[in-house]
Design a protein around this motif. Sequence first.
Motif, PDB file in Angstrom:
ATOM      1  N   ILE A  33       0.840  -1.207   0.000  1.00  0.00           N
ATOM      2  CA  ILE A  33       0.000   0.000   0.000  1.00  0.00           C
ATOM      3  C   ILE A  33       0.871   1.251   0.000  1.00  0.00           C
ATOM      4  O   ILE A  33       0.611   2.216  -0.718  1.00  0.00           O
ATOM      5  CB  ILE A  33      -0.950  -0.021   1.207  1.00  0.00           C
ATOM      6  N   THR A  34       1.964   1.209   0.805  1.00  0.00           N
ATOM      7  CA  THR A  34       2.871   2.359   0.832  1.00  0.00           C
ATOM      8  C   THR A  34       3.478   2.599  -0.545  1.00  0.00           C
ATOM      9  O   THR A  34       3.579   3.739  -1.011  1.00  0.00           O
ATOM     10  CB  THR A  34       3.986   2.107   1.854  1.00  0.00           C
ATOM     11  N   LEU A  35       3.868   1.498  -1.197  1.00  0.00           N
ATOM     12  CA  LEU A  35       4.471   1.627  -2.523  1.00  0.00           C
ATOM     13  C   LEU A  35       3.479   2.231  -3.503  1.00  0.00           C
ATOM     14  O   LEU A  35       3.825   3.124  -4.288  1.00  0.00           O
ATOM     15  CB  LEU A  35       4.933   0.250  -3.008  1.00  0.00           C
ATOM     16  N   ILE A  36       2.217   1.784  -3.437  1.00  0.00           N
ATOM     17  CA  ILE A  36       1.207   2.322  -4.354  1.00  0.00           C
ATOM     18  C   ILE A  36       1.003   3.809  -4.096  1.00  0.00           C
ATOM     19  O   ILE A  36       0.871   4.607  -5.025  1.00  0.00           O
ATOM     20  CB  ILE A  36      -0.108   1.540  -4.207  1.00  0.00           C
ATOM     21  N   GLY A  37       1.011   4.194  -2.808  1.00  0.00           N
ATOM     22  CA  GLY A  37       0.887   5.608  -2.485  1.00  0.00           C
ATOM     23  C   GLY A  37       2.015   6.419  -3.090  1.00  0.00           C
ATOM     24  O   GLY A  37       1.792   7.494  -3.664  1.00  0.00           O
ATOM     25  N   SER A  38       3.248   5.892  -3.024  1.00  0.00           N
ATOM     26  CA  SER A  38       4.377   6.641  -3.587  1.00  0.00           C
ATOM     27  C   SER A  38       4.309   6.669  -5.097  1.00  0.00           C
ATOM     28  O   SER A  38       4.707   7.657  -5.725  1.00  0.00           O
ATOM     29  CB  SER A  38       5.689   6.031  -3.121  1.00  0.00           C
ATOM     30  N   LEU A  80      -1.576  15.536  -3.339  1.00  0.00           N
ATOM     31  CA  LEU A  80      -1.839  15.694  -1.911  1.00  0.00           C
ATOM     32  C   LEU A  80      -2.551  14.466  -1.338  1.00  0.00           C
ATOM     33  O   LEU A  80      -2.470  14.193  -0.144  1.00  0.00           O
ATOM     34  CB  LEU A  80      -2.703  16.943  -1.719  1.00  0.00           C
ATOM     35  N   HIS A  81      -3.233  13.693  -2.186  1.00  0.00           N
ATOM     36  CA  HIS A  81      -3.957  12.534  -1.684  1.00  0.00           C
ATOM     37  C   HIS A  81      -3.067  11.310  -1.538  1.00  0.00           C
ATOM     38  O   HIS A  81      -3.441  10.371  -0.850  1.00  0.00           O
ATOM     39  CB  HIS A  81      -5.099  12.194  -2.641  1.00  0.00           C
ATOM     40  N   ALA A  82      -1.928  11.309  -2.214  1.00  0.00           N
ATOM     41  CA  ALA A  82      -1.127  10.078  -2.255  1.00  0.00           C
ATOM     42  C   ALA A  82      -0.537   9.676  -0.895  1.00  0.00           C
ATOM     43  O   ALA A  82      -0.629   8.510  -0.522  1.00  0.00           O
ATOM     44  CB  ALA A  82      -0.045  10.203  -3.316  1.00  0.00           C
ATOM     45  N   PRO A  83       0.075  10.583  -0.120  1.00  0.00           N
ATOM     46  CA  PRO A  83       0.705  10.133   1.135  1.00  0.00           C
ATOM     47  C   PRO A  83      -0.286   9.601   2.158  1.00  0.00           C
ATOM     48  O   PRO A  83       0.102   8.848   3.042  1.00  0.00           O
ATOM     49  CB  PRO A  83       1.390  11.392   1.656  1.00  0.00           C
ATOM     50  N   THR A  84      -1.565   9.958   2.054  1.00  0.00           N
ATOM     51  CA  THR A  84      -2.505   9.454   3.056  1.00  0.00           C
ATOM     52  C   THR A  84      -2.643   7.938   2.951  1.00  0.00           C
ATOM     53  O   THR A  84      -2.997   7.293   3.931  1.00  0.00           O
ATOM     54  CB  THR A  84      -3.884  10.097   2.888  1.00  0.00           C
ATOM     55  N   LEU A  85      -2.378   7.388   1.769  1.00  0.00           N
ATOM     56  CA  LEU A  85      -2.392   5.928   1.646  1.00  0.00           C
ATOM     57  C   LEU A  85      -1.340   5.319   2.562  1.00  0.00           C
ATOM     58  O   LEU A  85      -1.616   4.373   3.303  1.00  0.00           O
ATOM     59  CB  LEU A  85      -2.086   5.525   0.211  1.00  0.00           C
ATOM     60  N   ALA A  86      -0.124   5.892   2.508  1.00  0.00           N
ATOM     61  CA  ALA A  86       0.950   5.360   3.349  1.00  0.00           C
ATOM     62  C   ALA A  86       0.623   5.536   4.819  1.00  0.00           C
ATOM     63  O   ALA A  86       0.864   4.650   5.630  1.00  0.00           O
ATOM     64  CB  ALA A  86       2.266   6.054   3.012  1.00  0.00           C
ATOM     65  N   MET A 118      10.542   4.812  -1.149  1.00  0.00           N
ATOM     66  CA  MET A 118      11.416   5.909  -0.738  1.00  0.00           C
ATOM     67  C   MET A 118      12.060   6.559  -1.947  1.00  0.00           C
ATOM     68  O   MET A 118      12.193   7.781  -2.020  1.00  0.00           O
ATOM     69  CB  MET A 118      12.496   5.393   0.216  1.00  0.00           C
ATOM     70  N   ALA A 119      12.457   5.714  -2.936  1.00  0.00           N
ATOM     71  CA  ALA A 119      13.095   6.263  -4.136  1.00  0.00           C
ATOM     72  C   ALA A 119      12.122   7.163  -4.886  1.00  0.00           C
ATOM     73  O   ALA A 119      12.494   8.253  -5.350  1.00  0.00           O
ATOM     74  CB  ALA A 119      13.578   5.131  -5.037  1.00  0.00           C
ATOM     75  N   PHE A 120      10.857   6.723  -4.992  1.00  0.00           N
ATOM     76  CA  PHE A 120       9.871   7.546  -5.694  1.00  0.00           C
ATOM     77  C   PHE A 120       9.661   8.877  -4.978  1.00  0.00           C
ATOM     78  O   PHE A 120       9.594   9.928  -5.613  1.00  0.00           O
ATOM     79  CB  PHE A 120       8.536   6.812  -5.788  1.00  0.00           C
ATOM     80  N   ALA A 121       9.550   8.809  -3.650  1.00  0.00           N
ATOM     81  CA  ALA A 121       9.344  10.039  -2.886  1.00  0.00           C
ATOM     82  C   ALA A 121      10.546  10.961  -3.046  1.00  0.00           C
ATOM     83  O   ALA A 121      10.403  12.175  -3.204  1.00  0.00           O
ATOM     84  CB  ALA A 121       9.113   9.719  -1.411  1.00  0.00           C
ATOM     85  N   PHE A 122      11.750  10.363  -3.061  1.00  0.00           N
ATOM     86  CA  PHE A 122      12.960  11.168  -3.227  1.00  0.00           C
ATOM     87  C   PHE A 122      12.971  11.818  -4.602  1.00  0.00           C
ATOM     88  O   PHE A 122      13.357  12.983  -4.752  1.00  0.00           O
ATOM     89  CB  PHE A 122      14.184  10.263  -3.047  1.00  0.00           C
ATOM     90  N   PHE A 123      12.521  11.043  -5.610  1.00  0.00           N
ATOM     91  CA  PHE A 123      12.467  11.590  -6.958  1.00  0.00           C
ATOM     92  C   PHE A 123      11.541  12.797  -7.009  1.00  0.00           C
ATOM     93  O   PHE A 123      11.880  13.827  -7.598  1.00  0.00           O
ATOM     94  CB  PHE A 123      11.977  10.503  -7.921  1.00  0.00           C
ATOM     95  N   ARG A 124      10.380  12.677  -6.339  1.00  0.00           N
ATOM     96  CA  ARG A 124       9.442  13.793  -6.328  1.00  0.00           C
ATOM     97  C   ARG A 124      10.057  14.988  -5.616  1.00  0.00           C
ATOM     98  O   ARG A 124       9.840  16.130  -5.990  1.00  0.00           O
ATOM     99  CB  ARG A 124       8.150  13.343  -5.633  1.00  0.00           C
ATOM    100  N   VAL A 180      -7.674   3.974  -8.333  1.00  0.00           N
ATOM    101  CA  VAL A 180      -7.403   5.142  -9.190  1.00  0.00           C
ATOM    102  C   VAL A 180      -5.942   5.164  -9.605  1.00  0.00           C
ATOM    103  O   VAL A 180      -5.610   5.402 -10.777  1.00  0.00           O
ATOM    104  CB  VAL A 180      -7.772   6.442  -8.455  1.00  0.00           C
ATOM    105  N   ILE A 181      -5.045   4.888  -8.639  1.00  0.00           N
ATOM    106  CA  ILE A 181      -3.618   4.980  -8.964  1.00  0.00           C
ATOM    107  C   ILE A 181      -3.215   3.871  -9.919  1.00  0.00           C
ATOM    108  O   ILE A 181      -2.491   4.102 -10.897  1.00  0.00           O
ATOM    109  CB  ILE A 181      -2.783   4.923  -7.669  1.00  0.00           C
ATOM    110  N   LEU A 182      -3.708   2.654  -9.664  1.00  0.00           N
ATOM    111  CA  LEU A 182      -3.296   1.533 -10.512  1.00  0.00           C
ATOM    112  C   LEU A 182      -3.885   1.625 -11.908  1.00  0.00           C
ATOM    113  O   LEU A 182      -3.320   1.095 -12.858  1.00  0.00           O
ATOM    114  CB  LEU A 182      -3.698   0.208  -9.867  1.00  0.00           C
ATOM    115  N   ARG A 183      -5.022   2.292 -12.024  1.00  0.00           N
ATOM    116  CA  ARG A 183      -5.652   2.459 -13.331  1.00  0.00           C
ATOM    117  C   ARG A 183      -4.755   3.287 -14.250  1.00  0.00           C
ATOM    118  O   ARG A 183      -4.739   3.091 -15.445  1.00  0.00           O
ATOM    119  CB  ARG A 183      -6.973   3.157 -13.056  1.00  0.00           C
ATOM    120  N   GLY A 184      -4.000   4.211 -13.604  1.00  0.00           N
ATOM    121  CA  GLY A 184      -2.933   4.887 -14.308  1.00  0.00           C
ATOM    122  C   GLY A 184      -3.370   5.881 -15.348  1.00  0.00           C
ATOM    123  O   GLY A 184      -4.353   6.582 -15.165  1.00  0.00           O
TER     124      GLY A 184
END
Lengths: 123, 93, 161
Positions: A25-30, A43-49, B21-27, C81-85
């Motif tokens: 789930i954290t990975l999907i959020g990132s 802004l919505h993405a980190p709330t998943l993590a 972490m890598a993705f967040a760092f990239f952002r 939503v995210i996976l739908r891309g």
Amino acid sequence: MSHLTDLPVWAAILVCGLTLLGAAITLIGSVGLLRFTSFYERLHAPTLATSGGVILICAASIICFAVLQSRWVFHEILIIVFVLVTTPVTLMLLGQAALYRDRVKEKRGVPLKQRPPREEPTE
Amino acid sequence: MMELSIIWSILIAQIMLGLAMAFAFFRMVRGPRAQDRILGLDTLYINAMLMLLTFGIRTANTLYFESALIVALIGFVSSIAFGKFLMRGEIIE
Amino acid sequence: MRTWFPYPLLSIALLLIWLLLNQSVAPGTFVMGTILATGLGWVTLKLSPVRSHPRRILLTLRFGFAVALDIIRSNLAVIAVILRGRRRPPSSGFLTVDLDIDDENALALLACILTATPGTAWLEYDRRRKSLLFHVLDMENERVWIDTVKRYEAALKEIFG
């Protein structure tokens, strides 16, 4: 890494499953943080993590230590509560800052500040 | 068999968190604007905290918990400070 | 009692945090935690936060349960939503809702709930107009989101009423 084998099978399966799910789930959020095109969507993405990942991984940690040391002290709850309480504050502040800066720059697609209904002394 | 599957699943979880972490760092590096960078930094902090927790599970050491708590505290305070700065300060972009 | 513990809930929470951090319920830790909790309660008195009196424990529990369910549901929705891309980018947008909450703490709680839920983010609250501006990630039909906020508002009004 011999201690992990001391876990009974049910606990091991729970710990592995919760950790993997939380990390996914954290990975999907990132990924969302990387993929979305505008700041307000990001802004919505980190709330998943924070809501999914933190709770699941802390639950895995709680189960692991409770079973291993047979001591039912849940100090990971502190992390859950702390993150759940603080992240919304950060995100709200960032959202307000973004709105403020977009209004100063007069970007399109950003809701304007509403006019006060009548003349009132400023606060 | 059991031991192997535990070790592997925790390793996979750590790889996923590392990617996150890598993705967040990239952002954070990429931007494009200051608030995006701060959002990236905040996410990076949270992911790093989760990474520390998985290390704690892997080595069965409660010391990692303390550092995770401290990372969460410092991450919150720094993000708030940055956010406040964006509201008031002048930023060169 | 009030002079010793101006904020009983806060003091109890602080004592619990102290015990959890120390991971022991030894008498020494307990005494130290009690001293800290009382002292910090007095310090909070100087900050003079807005007091409110949440009532109806059962209602609060039910509300918390409903919020947890909503958070799980919107977690799944945002993951989708995210996976739908890029095939179908999310139709995000801003929404405004008129609120009717006067209690500061209820407002703060509503803000935290809305922001902690993936898919909605609190942006701005206009005190004079009592209108809230928030951002929604997936605006399939905006009626649903407005109804959700209204539902939370009604529950909070009942709890803090």
